[in-house]
Design a protein around this motif. Sequence first.
Motif, PDB file in Angstrom:
ATOM      1  N   THR A 128       0.845  -1.198   0.000  1.00 54.51           N
ATOM      2  CA  THR A 128       0.000   0.000   0.000  1.00 54.51           C
ATOM      3  C   THR A 128       0.877   1.244   0.000  1.00 54.51           C
ATOM      4  O   THR A 128       1.957   1.262   0.596  1.00 54.51           O
ATOM      5  CB  THR A 128      -0.934   0.036   1.228  1.00 54.51           C
ATOM      6  OG1 THR A 128      -0.152  -0.120   2.426  1.00 54.51           O
ATOM      7  CG2 THR A 128      -1.991  -1.043   1.152  1.00 54.51           C
ATOM      8  N   LEU A 129       0.384   2.284  -0.675  1.00 53.74           N
ATOM      9  CA  LEU A 129       1.164   3.516  -0.835  1.00 53.74           C
ATOM     10  C   LEU A 129       1.514   4.152   0.498  1.00 53.74           C
ATOM     11  O   LEU A 129       2.659   4.573   0.721  1.00 53.74           O
ATOM     12  CB  LEU A 129       0.368   4.500  -1.701  1.00 53.74           C
ATOM     13  CG  LEU A 129       0.973   5.896  -1.881  1.00 53.74           C
ATOM     14  CD1 LEU A 129       2.338   5.810  -2.561  1.00 53.74           C
ATOM     15  CD2 LEU A 129       0.020   6.777  -2.693  1.00 53.74           C
ATOM     16  N   ALA A 130       0.542   4.249   1.403  1.00 55.23           N
ATOM     17  CA  ALA A 130       0.794   4.903   2.686  1.00 55.23           C
ATOM     18  C   ALA A 130       1.898   4.198   3.462  1.00 55.23           C
ATOM     19  O   ALA A 130       2.789   4.846   4.033  1.00 55.23           O
ATOM     20  CB  ALA A 130      -0.489   4.946   3.512  1.00 55.23           C
ATOM     21  N   MET A 131       1.849   2.870   3.504  1.00 61.30           N
ATOM     22  CA  MET A 131       2.871   2.138   4.245  1.00 61.30           C
ATOM     23  C   MET A 131       4.223   2.170   3.536  1.00 61.30           C
ATOM     24  O   MET A 131       5.268   2.095   4.170  1.00 61.30           O
ATOM     25  CB  MET A 131       2.415   0.691   4.465  1.00 61.30           C
ATOM     26  CG  MET A 131       1.195   0.577   5.370  1.00 61.30           C
ATOM     27  SD  MET A 131       1.477   1.289   7.014  1.00 61.30           S
ATOM     28  CE  MET A 131      -0.198   1.285   7.669  1.00 61.30           C
ATOM     29  N   GLU A 132       4.186   2.315   2.212  1.00 66.64           N
ATOM     30  CA  GLU A 132       5.439   2.447   1.463  1.00 66.64           C
ATOM     31  C   GLU A 132       6.215   3.678   1.915  1.00 66.64           C
ATOM     32  O   GLU A 132       7.452   3.654   2.009  1.00 66.64           O
ATOM     33  CB  GLU A 132       5.134   2.520  -0.037  1.00 66.64           C
ATOM     34  CG  GLU A 132       6.354   2.727  -0.920  1.00 66.64           C
ATOM     35  CD  GLU A 132       7.171   1.468  -1.129  1.00 66.64           C
ATOM     36  OE1 GLU A 132       8.212   1.559  -1.819  1.00 66.64           O
ATOM     37  OE2 GLU A 132       6.787   0.412  -0.607  1.00 66.64           O
ATOM     38  N   THR A 133       5.507   4.753   2.198  1.00 68.01           N
ATOM     39  CA  THR A 133       6.191   5.986   2.629  1.00 68.01           C
ATOM     40  C   THR A 133       6.819   5.824   4.011  1.00 68.01           C
ATOM     41  O   THR A 133       7.700   6.615   4.379  1.00 68.01           O
ATOM     42  CB  THR A 133       5.217   7.176   2.648  1.00 68.01           C
ATOM     43  OG1 THR A 133       4.185   6.920   3.603  1.00 68.01           O
ATOM     44  CG2 THR A 133       4.591   7.395   1.278  1.00 68.01           C
TER      45      THR A 133
END
Length: 396
Positions: A128-133
């Motif tokens: 997921t994008l949020a966790m990637e950050t």
Amino acid sequence: MSEAPFIKLKANAKGRVLAGHPWIFANEVEELLAADYDGQVVEARDRRGRMLGSGIYNSRSQIIWRRLAAGSISLDGGYLRTRLSDAVERRATAGNASFRRLVWSESDGLPGVVVDQFGDTLVMQVQTLAMETHRDEIARILLDLTGAVEVIHRDDASIRRLEGLDRGVSTRSGTEWEPRWMTIDGFDYWLDLMSGQKTGFYLDQREQHAHLGKQVAAMVAAGRRPRVLDAFCNQGAFALHAARAGAAEVLGLDSAADAIAQARLNAERNGLTHTTFEEANVFDWFTANRTATWDVVVLDPPPFAKSRKALAGALRGYKELNLRALQCLAPGGILATYTCSHHMQDAELRQVLAGAAADARRQVRVVEFCHQPADHPVMLTMPESEYLRGYIVRVD
């Protein structure tokens, strides 16, 4: 003070989120937020404006919102450490301290994060994008909590494309992780954690490997030296447990040449010379070996139903596979059959197995109901968190 960003369910939406499911789909909301909010925490509200929770948002994904908490939260270091500490603590009571799943996505409040531990190495997948950050911070906290020394980032899953993420494999240290021997449940396995299937080993089947070994050992104790067929054997874990338990002969089948090579290496390393492995399509092999008879058959195929639309065809495939297995089992034999598709519920697997038993004209009795272990926790409001189920049955 400005109002927090939020998405709102359509007036006629009957989203599963209303019953506690942690996802909201794009077609369930009145209006999408601007792409500026992708990867951020936003609130979700029902059609009357009542708060449903805070979650991570991504307008590029079909699943636009994934719940983090019932109230307002910030996705920061404090939140991550709390969730990760809770996840590690939950596993502390389950044993298997060196080889275990540490984080299981929504079930641990970290949507899209999966982490497996292999001794002093953690293998992490982020989807997921949020966790990637926050990937590096998650890795740092986990190293601190576990005492591990390395993190392998297995960001090579195709599902990352649905979140607009690139694919690749790397290590936190920047140094290539060399394949090596690791001991799991008393067996040495040659593990390549940077390129093996999933995170490098099927930790979710560890309990079933041992259970199958106990079934074989019970046969041996009763004076029967069973012949064992391990279909879709991957690295050969079921086969190795059966061989050490006293099977007279063990044959492992898999269509992946690299898996067969690893299985052979593992058998040799563990001194199990009466175990052989063949590269083969399992369906074709059954067709070509209709007269073969086995005392134990293990069916642990990859997920046939990767989507709900594929389920009907998958059910036919599972039934055919189980029918072939039942037809080749000797009286009093054991079938251990599994599915790892979350689209296939227990009732459907049972129906498939019952239909295969009827067609094979065999009497089948359940020895054990099988499911994923405690370190892969299931959310009752999220069926997708439960994906591994099976049966060990005795066939007369």
